[in-house]
Design an enzyme around this catalytic site. Structure first.
Site, PDB file in Angstrom:
ATOM      1  N   CYS A 158      15.774  18.041  50.163  1.00 41.34           N
ATOM      2  CA  CYS A 158      15.590  18.885  48.976  1.00 41.34           C
ATOM      3  C   CYS A 158      16.856  18.918  48.122  1.00 41.34           C
ATOM      4  O   CYS A 158      16.787  19.105  46.903  1.00 41.34           O
ATOM      5  CB  CYS A 158      15.218  20.300  49.399  1.00 41.34           C
ATOM      6  SG  CYS A 158      13.564  20.427  50.130  1.00 41.34           S
ATOM      7  N   GLU A 165      -1.401  40.131  74.425  1.00 43.69           N
ATOM      8  CA  GLU A 165      -2.270  41.276  74.180  1.00 43.69           C
ATOM      9  C   GLU A 165      -2.698  41.977  75.468  1.00 43.69           C
ATOM     10  O   GLU A 165      -3.523  42.881  75.427  1.00 43.69           O
ATOM     11  CB  GLU A 165      -3.488  40.843  73.374  1.00 43.69           C
ATOM     12  CG  GLU A 165      -3.147  40.415  71.950  1.00 43.69           C
ATOM     13  CD  GLU A 165      -4.332  40.466  71.015  1.00 43.69           C
ATOM     14  OE1 GLU A 165      -5.216  41.333  71.214  1.00 43.69           O
ATOM     15  OE2 GLU A 165      -4.403  39.640  70.095  1.00 43.69           O
ATOM     16  N   ASP A 219     -12.779  42.920  79.703  1.00 46.13           N
ATOM     17  CA  ASP A 219     -13.204  43.044  78.300  1.00 46.13           C
ATOM     18  C   ASP A 219     -13.999  41.863  77.772  1.00 46.13           C
ATOM     19  O   ASP A 219     -14.637  41.976  76.724  1.00 46.13           O
ATOM     20  CB  ASP A 219     -11.974  43.240  77.405  1.00 46.13           C
ATOM     21  CG  ASP A 219     -11.212  44.509  77.714  1.00 46.13           C
ATOM     22  OD1 ASP A 219     -11.815  45.423  78.307  1.00 46.13           O
ATOM     23  OD2 ASP A 219     -10.015  44.588  77.369  1.00 46.13           O
ATOM     24  N   GLY A 238      -3.037  41.921  80.121  1.00 45.65           N
ATOM     25  CA  GLY A 238      -3.019  43.329  80.448  1.00 45.65           C
ATOM     26  C   GLY A 238      -1.689  43.780  81.048  1.00 45.65           C
ATOM     27  O   GLY A 238      -0.653  43.149  80.876  1.00 45.65           O
ATOM     28  N   GLU A 298      11.195  24.404  47.520  1.00 40.72           N
ATOM     29  CA  GLU A 298      11.972  24.009  46.350  1.00 40.72           C
ATOM     30  C   GLU A 298      11.257  22.906  45.563  1.00 40.72           C
ATOM     31  O   GLU A 298      11.233  22.922  44.324  1.00 40.72           O
ATOM     32  CB  GLU A 298      13.357  23.503  46.770  1.00 40.72           C
ATOM     33  CG  GLU A 298      14.134  24.468  47.637  1.00 40.72           C
ATOM     34  CD  GLU A 298      13.960  24.205  49.129  1.00 40.72           C
ATOM     35  OE1 GLU A 298      14.989  24.192  49.829  1.00 40.72           O
ATOM     36  OE2 GLU A 298      12.800  24.027  49.572  1.00 40.72           O
ATOM     37  N   ARG A 312     -10.718  37.709  63.250  1.00 41.62           N
ATOM     38  CA  ARG A 312     -11.895  38.133  62.476  1.00 41.62           C
ATOM     39  C   ARG A 312     -11.430  38.911  61.240  1.00 41.62           C
ATOM     40  O   ARG A 312     -11.259  40.121  61.258  1.00 41.62           O
ATOM     41  CB  ARG A 312     -12.836  38.967  63.354  1.00 41.62           C
ATOM     42  CG  ARG A 312     -13.417  38.133  64.500  1.00 41.62           C
ATOM     43  CD  ARG A 312     -14.411  38.873  65.340  1.00 41.62           C
ATOM     44  NE  ARG A 312     -13.830  39.888  66.187  1.00 41.62           N
ATOM     45  CZ  ARG A 312     -13.190  39.643  67.337  1.00 41.62           C
ATOM     46  NH1 ARG A 312     -13.024  38.396  67.740  1.00 41.62           N
ATOM     47  NH2 ARG A 312     -12.707  40.630  68.061  1.00 41.62           N
ATOM     48  N   SER A 319     -11.479  50.503  77.549  1.00 45.22           N
ATOM     49  CA  SER A 319     -10.454  50.699  76.511  1.00 45.22           C
ATOM     50  C   SER A 319     -11.002  50.593  75.096  1.00 45.22           C
ATOM     51  O   SER A 319     -10.229  50.619  74.142  1.00 45.22           O
ATOM     52  CB  SER A 319      -9.338  49.664  76.692  1.00 45.22           C
ATOM     53  OG  SER A 319      -9.857  48.346  76.542  1.00 45.22           O
TER      54      SER A 319
END
Length: 370
Positions: free
Chosen positions: A87, A298, A203, A300, A54, A210, A171
Site C-alpha cells: 500500500c 459459549e 440444549d 458449559g 487504503e 440468526r 437455561s
C-alpha cells in the site's frame, strides 16, 4: 493530536468496523482521505485477498484526486508484497502529502516498515492517533499474529444469584431476546464458536448466526467431546450451514466410533487428552493452524472452568439477568476447583457495561493471579 485528527480517525474506525468478522486472518482496517477539512473518499478492507482499505479509498478518486490530501488509516500501511502489492507504493504514487496512522502493525516481522518508508519518501507521517481504540478493534488479530493462537472470548449468562442453569440443566431463557441478539452478532464476528458435550446433550444447539441481515455469516462450530458422545441426530450434526462442524475427540478414539460422523460430513479433530479431557493448549495451536484467529466459548461450566484454570480466556462477556433461582443446586459459571483465597481470584480490567432490556452485560479483560 489535534481535534481534527481525532475526528477523522474516528471515521476511519467506523469504516474498519464494517469488516468485522469478514477479514480473518487479516486485520480489519479503515481509511479516510481528507482534502482541506472535507472527506473526499473512504474505504475498508472487506475480505482477505481483496483490496486493502487504503487502496479501496484511493480507487474512488481520479489519478490526481488525492494529491496534497491527508490519509487517515487505522493500521500502518503495508510495505511488503503479500496477496496484494504494498500500500505504501500506492500512497506514494497518489501524491498524498500526509498520513495519520492509528496503530503500527503488530506483526513483529514488519512493524514500523511502512512508517519508515513513507517518512524516507518525504511524506509527513503521524502515528498513535486513537491507538487504544484501534488496538481494541484488532485485538483478535494482534493475539493471533503475535502469539500464533486464537483470541479466546467467553460468553456467559447468569441469574442474579450466580447460576447459568437450574439443577436439571434448564437455561432457556436466562437473558432477554435483546441479549441473545447481541450474542448472534458476536457469532457473526468470530471465526469459531465452541461448546462442550454437556451443552450439546442439554440444549441441542445449532450454534448458527440468526440475524435478519442477509449478509450474516455462521462461524465454524466446534464441540469438545473427548469420547464422542454427541448424538448422531443432534442439530449440530444435521445442520444446513455452509460452515463446517468440528468435533474434538481423544486421538486414541477408535475408527468404528468415528465413521458415522465422517459419513455425515462432520470433521473430527483428533487431539491429545490430559486427565481424561482434551488438552486445550494443543487444541488452540491446532486451531491457529486452521487460521482460526478468534474463538467464542459459549459453555458449559466444565469447558469454561478448564479454560480459566489454564489462563486461556482473553476476554469475558458476562450477562446478569434479574432472575433468582433461590437455591444452592444450580449450575455455576465454571465447574471444578477455583481460588481458595480472594487474592488468588481473577480480576477483570477495562470494564464496560451495557444494558439490553433488563439485562446488564459486563465486558472485561482478565488479569490472572499466576
Amino acid at each position: 493530536m489535534s481535534d481534527l485528527d481525532k475526528k477523522f480517525m474516528k471515521e476511519a474506525l467506523l469504516q474498519a468496523k464494517k469488516g468485522l468478522g469478514r477479514t480473518s486472518p487479516n486485520p480489519v482496517v479503515g481509511a479516510v482521505i481528507v482534502l482541506g477539512k472535507k472527506i473526499i473518499a473512504t474505504g475498508y478492507h472487506r475480505q482477505a485477498g481483496m483490496a486493502h482499505a487504503e487502496i479501496e479509498a484511493l480507487s474512488k478518486l481520479g489519478e490526481n484526486g488525492a494529491r496534497g490530501a491527508t490519509l487517515y488509516v487505522t493500521l500502518e500501511p503495508c510495505n511488503h508484497h503479500g496477496k496484494t502489492p504494498p500500500c505504501t507504493e500506492a500512497i506514494l504514487k497518489s501524491g498524498i502529502s500526509r498520513v495519520v496512522i492509528g496503530m503500527k502493525d503488530p506483526n513483529p516481522h514488519v512493524a514500523g516498515c511502512g512508517c519508515e518508508f513513507l517518512r524516507e519518501k518525504g511524506i509527513q507521517t503521524v502515528t498513535g492517533i486513537l491507538e487504544k481504540q484501534c488496538q481494541r478493534l484488532n485485538e483478535a488479530f494482534i493475539k493471533f499474529i503475535s502469539a500464533n493462537r486464537p483470541f479466546v472470548i467467553s460468553k456467559s449468562a447468569l441469574t442474579l444469584d450466580g447460576w447459568t442453569a437450574t439443577s436439571t440443566g434448564h437455561s432457556k431463557w436466562i437473558t432477554s431476546e435483546k441479549s441473545r441478539d447481541f450474542v448472534h452478532r458476536l457469532r457473526d464476528q468470530v471465526d469459531a464458536v465452541m461448546v462442550g458435550i454437556g451443552t450439546v446433550l442439554a440444549d441441542d444447539p445449532r450454534l448458527t448466526t440468526r440475524l435478519e441481515k442477509k449478509t450474516a455469516k455462521d462461524p465454524k462450530r466446534i464441540i469438545l467431546d473427548t469420547n464422542l458422545r454427541t448424538p448422531i441426530t443432534a442439530k449440530i450434526v444435521n445442520h444446513d450451514s455452509s460452515e463446517d462442524t468440528y468435533i474434538v475427540v481423544d486421538e486414541k478414539l477408535g475408527m468404528d466410533r468415528r465413521s458415522s460422523f465422517l459419513k455425515k460430513g462432520i470433521k473430527l479433530i483428533l487431539n491429545p487428552a490430559k486427565n481424561g479431557r482434551i488438552d486445550l493448549p494443543v487444541l488452540l495451536d491446532h486451531l491457529a493452524q486452521m487460521s482460526v484467529s478468534s474463538l467464542l466459548i459459549e459453555g458449559g461450566a466444565n469447558i469454561l472452568g478448564s479454560f480459566i484454570r489454564e489462563n486461556l480466556i482473553d476476554k469475558f462477556y458476562i450477562f446478569k439477568s434479574p432472575k433468582i433461582l433461590g437455591g444452592d443446586d444450580g449450575i455455576p459459571l465454571a465447574a471444578g476447583y477455583g481460588a481458595k483465597r480472594m487474592d488468588e481470584s481473577i480480576s477483570l480490567t477495562d470494564l464496560d457495561y451495557q444494558r439490553f432490556g433488563d439485562d446488564i452485560l459486563i465486558t472485561g479483560y482478565p488479569i490472572y493471579p499466576f
